[in-house]
Scaffold this active site. Structure first.
Site, PDB file in Angstrom:
ATOM      1  N   SER A   1       0.832  -1.195   0.000  1.00 54.50           N
ATOM      2  CA  SER A   1       0.000   0.000   0.000  1.00 54.50           C
ATOM      3  C   SER A   1       0.875   1.256   0.000  1.00 54.50           C
ATOM      4  CB  SER A   1      -0.960  -0.031   1.196  1.00 54.50           C
ATOM      5  OG  SER A   1      -1.975   0.939   1.071  1.00 54.50           O
TER       6      SER A   1
ATOM      7  N   ASP B   1      -9.763  -4.236  -5.596  1.00 52.41           N
ATOM      8  CA  ASP B   1      -9.259  -3.395  -4.501  1.00 52.41           C
ATOM      9  C   ASP B   1     -10.217  -2.215  -4.326  1.00 52.41           C
ATOM     10  OD1 ASP B   1      -7.842  -1.476  -2.916  1.00 52.41           O
ATOM     11  OD2 ASP B   1      -5.954  -2.412  -3.499  1.00 52.41           O
TER      12      ASP B   1
ATOM     13  N   HIS C   1      -7.681  -5.131  -0.718  1.00 44.04           N
ATOM     14  CA  HIS C   1      -6.534  -4.288  -0.407  1.00 44.04           C
ATOM     15  C   HIS C   1      -5.638  -5.010   0.592  1.00 44.04           C
ATOM     16  CE1 HIS C   1      -4.374  -0.512  -0.507  1.00 44.04           C
ATOM     17  NE2 HIS C   1      -4.274  -0.558   0.801  1.00 44.04           N
TER      18      HIS C   1
END
Length: 300
Positions: free
Chosen positions: A113, A240, A269
């Site tokens: 991320s 996502d 995610h």
């Protein structure tokens, strides 16, 4: 936890702040030849499930691991007014230089991320000047267009993500404002209802950006991917919720000789949990290990 044993080291940064580094060794606390540097996501840490699971598998396969904590994420507040942010590559550079000084001859980089965006930006900025000991990188669920992801976060379906982040970010500001009252105005907290608001009110001005839009444009890794000079795998899920797939620079990556984008249908995610776990290993962990060992060979 997860069978991972960390050895913590604190290093001093050039601005007299500190970073907390958590080392996990493959061979009885002795330095192996190869190291993987792992960068966590927004408001994460080295103790996150996705970090621990990856470290466990990598250790088991002979890799030393360095899971570092961004400023203020290692269990104690950092010393300066600044925090961390999506483009703070000066801290990642300090980590890399520290690792190189330990004597490692081969280094791989990994990010999740925000940590993935940071990793890609660092590699792109470094370009051909990157130390030759850094061989490859693999990143997951990367918000390569920060503005698009900030907008996605506002959607009703993603409110749980935004609330989770703000529930820890805003108290940090409150704590910091007591230490650095000249740098923070706690009354501004009432204006912060979204992550965009937080970045506009706090992140941007605190780190030298004009506003949130300037911060997002300056730090989005989609603007730096062209400069990457080592084999790099980007893995993002089509489902996502907070990284719209259409925000990724698909064409730029398709035409890049060193960078690959792997789009998987499921994973959300930083999820990537298969329907059936084998030996407790997530799909993403297996995929990362395969890439570190074999690169993008077609015969696997």
């Amino acid at each position: 936890m997860y069978g991972v044993q960390y050895s913590r080291e604190k290093i001093v940064t050039e601005d007299q702040d500190f970073l907390d580094l958590d080392w996990s060794y493959a061979k009885n606390m002795k330095v192996a030849e190869t190291l993987v540097i792992l960068s966590h996501g927004l408001e994460g840490s080295s103790s996150g499930q996705y970090i621990l699971g990856m470290v466990k598998l990598l250790n088991r396969n002979g890799y030393d691991c360095l899971a570092w904590n961004f400023r203020g994420c290692g269990g104690e507040m950092n010393k300066t007014a600044r925090f961390y942010h999506s483009g703070a590559t000066e801290d990642l550079d300090a980590i890399v230089r520290h690792a190189l000084a330990k004597g490692y001859t081969r280094i791989h980089m990994m990010g999740f991320s925000l940590g993935g965006n940071l990793t890609l930006k660092y590699l792109g900025e470094s370009g051909s000047n990157l130390d030759i000991k850094i061989e490859s990188a693999v990143v997951f669920s990367v918000p390569m267009d920060l503005l698009a992801c900030s907008r996605a976060m506002i959607l009703p379906k993603n409110i749980i993500y935004m609330q989770r982040f703000l529930q820890t970010l805003k108290p940090k500001v409150t704590k910091k404002s007591k230490l650095f009252p000249e740098a923070f105005n706690r009354s501004h907290n009432r204006y912060v209802r979204t992550l965009y608001d937080f970045d506009d009110v706090y992140t941007a001005p605190l780190h030298g950006f004009e506003n949130a839009d300037h911060y997002y444009e300056a730090c989005s890794s989609r603007n730096f991917v062209g400069g990457i000079s080592i084999p790099t795998l980007i893995v993002n899920a089509l489902n996502d919720p907070i990284v719209p797939f259409e925000s990724l620079p698909v064409e730029a990556i398709r035409n890049h000789a060193k960078v690959w984008l792997e789009a998987v249908s499921e994973g959300g995610h930083c999820g990537f949990r298969p329907a059936v776990l084998r030996d407790g290993v997530y799909w993403s962990e297996h995929r990362a290990l395969t890439f570190l060992k074999n690169g993008m060979r077609d015969d696997l």
